[in-house]
Each structure stands twice: as C-alpha cells, then as structure tokens.
Design an enzyme around this catalytic site. Structure first.
Site, PDB file in Angstrom:
ATOM      1  N   HIS A  17       0.861  -1.151   0.071  1.00  0.00           N
ATOM      2  CA  HIS A  17      -0.025  -0.041  -0.011  1.00  0.00           C
ATOM      3  C   HIS A  17       0.771   1.216   0.197  1.00  0.00           C
ATOM      4  O   HIS A  17       0.763   2.168  -0.574  1.00  0.00           O
ATOM      5  CB  HIS A  17      -0.955   0.051   1.195  1.00  0.00           C
ATOM      6  CG  HIS A  17      -2.002  -1.057   1.446  1.00  0.00           C
ATOM      7  ND1 HIS A  17      -2.087  -1.858   2.344  1.00  0.00           N
ATOM      8  CD2 HIS A  17      -2.895  -1.205   0.465  1.00  0.00           C
ATOM      9  CE1 HIS A  17      -3.235  -2.545   2.056  1.00  0.00           C
ATOM     10  NE2 HIS A  17      -3.486  -2.335   1.176  1.00  0.00           N
ATOM     11  N   LYS A  41     -15.815  -7.618   3.836  1.00  0.00           N
ATOM     12  CA  LYS A  41     -14.727  -7.915   4.577  1.00  0.00           C
ATOM     13  C   LYS A  41     -15.029  -7.682   5.960  1.00  0.00           C
ATOM     14  O   LYS A  41     -15.791  -6.687   6.287  1.00  0.00           O
ATOM     15  CB  LYS A  41     -13.295  -7.328   4.523  1.00  0.00           C
ATOM     16  CG  LYS A  41     -12.623  -7.864   2.996  1.00  0.00           C
ATOM     17  CD  LYS A  41     -11.760  -6.979   2.485  1.00  0.00           C
ATOM     18  CE  LYS A  41     -10.830  -7.273   1.422  1.00  0.00           C
ATOM     19  NZ  LYS A  41      -9.669  -6.257   0.950  1.00  0.00           N
ATOM     20  N   ARG A  90      -2.271  -6.011  -8.636  1.00  0.00           N
ATOM     21  CA  ARG A  90      -1.275  -6.954  -8.318  1.00  0.00           C
ATOM     22  C   ARG A  90      -1.321  -7.899  -9.381  1.00  0.00           C
ATOM     23  O   ARG A  90      -0.140  -8.246 -10.093  1.00  0.00           O
ATOM     24  CB  ARG A  90      -1.505  -7.651  -7.055  1.00  0.00           C
ATOM     25  CG  ARG A  90      -1.113  -6.841  -5.699  1.00  0.00           C
ATOM     26  CD  ARG A  90      -1.466  -7.475  -4.569  1.00  0.00           C
ATOM     27  NE  ARG A  90      -3.030  -7.630  -4.705  1.00  0.00           N
ATOM     28  CZ  ARG A  90      -3.647  -7.907  -3.565  1.00  0.00           C
ATOM     29  NH1 ARG A  90      -3.105  -8.120  -2.412  1.00  0.00           N
ATOM     30  NH2 ARG A  90      -5.104  -7.885  -3.620  1.00  0.00           N
ATOM     31  N   SER A 128      -3.079  -7.899   3.081  1.00  0.00           N
ATOM     32  CA  SER A 128      -3.315  -7.425   4.500  1.00  0.00           C
ATOM     33  C   SER A 128      -3.780  -8.952   5.026  1.00  0.00           C
ATOM     34  O   SER A 128      -3.390  -9.328   6.058  1.00  0.00           O
ATOM     35  CB  SER A 128      -4.480  -6.478   4.722  1.00  0.00           C
ATOM     36  OG  SER A 128      -4.319  -5.118   4.122  1.00  0.00           O
TER      37      SER A 128
HETATM   38  O1  PNS Z   1      -9.007  -2.617   0.088  1.00  0.00           O
HETATM   39  P1  PNS Z   1     -10.092  -3.186  -0.448  1.00  0.00           P
HETATM   40  O2  PNS Z   1     -10.905  -3.961   0.348  1.00  0.00           O
HETATM   41  O3  PNS Z   1      -9.856  -3.795  -1.554  1.00  0.00           O
HETATM   42  O4  PNS Z   1     -10.930  -1.715  -0.742  1.00  0.00           O
HETATM   43  C1  PNS Z   1     -12.199  -1.664  -1.312  1.00  0.00           C
HETATM   44  C2  PNS Z   1     -13.062  -0.333  -1.134  1.00  0.00           C
HETATM   45  C3  PNS Z   1     -12.926  -0.056   0.670  1.00  0.00           C
HETATM   46  C4  PNS Z   1     -12.407   0.666  -1.739  1.00  0.00           C
HETATM   47  C5  PNS Z   1     -14.304  -0.602  -1.485  1.00  0.00           C
HETATM   48  O5  PNS Z   1     -14.996  -1.497  -0.867  1.00  0.00           O
HETATM   49  C6  PNS Z   1     -15.294   0.843  -1.353  1.00  0.00           C
HETATM   50  O6  PNS Z   1     -15.011   1.730  -2.331  1.00  0.00           O
HETATM   51  N1  PNS Z   1     -15.907   0.834  -0.509  1.00  0.00           N
HETATM   52  C7  PNS Z   1     -16.668   2.189  -0.104  1.00  0.00           C
HETATM   53  C8  PNS Z   1     -18.218   1.886  -0.481  1.00  0.00           C
HETATM   54  C9  PNS Z   1     -18.423   1.970  -2.152  1.00  0.00           C
HETATM   55  O7  PNS Z   1     -18.165   3.274  -2.451  1.00  0.00           O
HETATM   56  N2  PNS Z   1     -18.885   0.883  -2.600  1.00  0.00           N
HETATM   57  C10 PNS Z   1     -19.155   0.863  -4.000  1.00  0.00           C
HETATM   58  C11 PNS Z   1     -18.033   0.662  -4.844  1.00  0.00           C
HETATM   59  S1  PNS Z   1     -17.964  -0.584  -5.796  1.00  0.00           S
END
Ligand code: PNS
Length: 164
Positions: A17, A41, A90, A128
């Site tokens: 990150h 998650k 990745r 993570s």
């Molecule tokens: O590190 P991650 O878990 O891959 O990140 C995913 C994240 C947190 C960026 C995504 O779940 C997110 O944007 N969450 C906020 C809610 C949202 O906007 N969801 C719609 C996007 S598809």
C-alpha cells in the site's frame, strides 16, 4: 491542483500500500488516503487504528493526508473535489474485482477516473490477509509491513488471536 483518492480497507496497511501511495503522491498534487468500509470483509482493526497506522507509515510523504469515511467512495471523491481514484493492481486475480469497482464508480460519477498502478514486483503476493495469517501463526512479518508500525500490528494481531 490535482487531487487523488487512494481508497482501501487497509486492514492493516502493508508495504505494498505504502509503495502505491508514494508513487501516487508523485503524480498528483494532493493524495487523500481514504479508509473505507468494504462490506465483503470483517475488519480486525478499527477505522481509528487503521488511520493511525497509515499516518505513521506515510508521515514522510508531505502531500498525503489520511481520512476515514463510511459512505460511498464516489460521494467522498466528489466532496473532496478529487478527479481520480488510484489503486494498485497486483495480478489478473485482482482485475475483475477492481474493474467492477472502477466501472461502478464511474457510473456513479462520470467524471471520476480510476488509475491503476502496477504493483512493484516484490509486493506481487502481498495482501493484508497474508500479513494477518502469517502474523497469527508466529511467522515473520517484518518485510510485509513498514518497520515503524511492525510492533503495533503484531501486538494487535496477537490480541485478536487470543479472542478467538
Ligand atoms: O482494500 P479493499 O478492501 O480492496 O478496498 C475496497 C474499497 C474499501 C475501496 C471498496 O469496498 C469501497 O469503495 N467501499 C466504499 C463503498 C463503495 O463506494 N462501494 C461501491 C464501490 S464498488
């Protein structure tokens, strides 16, 4: 002024990150690292803990700020007047999920672009979840997380494993 959001769960932040955040900070004037909720998650670290760890890990990058937000990424980006979302990619396995999120975010806001940075080769396998799995079973996570937050992360992982 170009503003980008680096969004994620950061549960916890890894050297992968930090590499992406650092590289984004060279491309944009201002980078806002956003700790968001991923409904898929179950987090181990609270949002406040994740923000604290990110702040320490990025303390030497001047144009980076850390924030938490519990709504839609597209709304957060609009509120911050950001023009881009930056994510690390990745492997092929990341692609479908990231592609889906990028398209959804652009559907929610047609001006919001997602920029993918290819991960550095040494972080190709890192996540993570790997940090938590290796840490919980007593493996060495020194090369996975920034040195300045290694002890805090390990302590939290151990506390968490005792609760199970
Ligand atoms: O590190 P991650 O878990 O891959 O990140 C995913 C994240 C947190 C960026 C995504 O779940 C997110 O944007 N969450 C906020 C809610 C949202 O906007 N969801 C719609 C996007 S598809």
């Amino acid at each position: 002024m170009t503003i980008a959001i680096c969004p994620g769960s950061f549960d916890p932040v890894t050297v992968g990150h930090v590499d992406i955040i650092k590289r984004a900070s060279k491309l944009f004037d201002r980078v806002i690292v956003a700790v968001l909720v991923n409904l898929e998650k179950q987090p181990w670290f609270t949002i406040e803990e994740r923000k604290h760890l990110l702040s320490k890990a990025t303390a030497d990058i001047p144009n980076v700020e850390i924030e938490g937000f519990s709504g839609l990424l597209a709304d957060f980006a609009r509120e911050k007047k950001a023009s881009a979302i930056v994510k690390g990619l990745r492997a092929v396995s990341d692609f479908e999920y990231e592609f889906q999120m990028a398209l959804t975010n652009r559907k929610l806001d047609e001006n919001l672009e997602t920029v993918f940075l290819t991960t550095s080769a040494q972080n190709l396998y890192l996540s993570s979840s790997i940090v938590k799995q290796v840490g919980i079973f007593g493996g060495d996570i020194h090369s996975f997380v920034p040195e300045c937050i290694h002890d805090e992360i390990l302590l939290r992982i151990k506390q968490r494993s005792q609760l199970k």
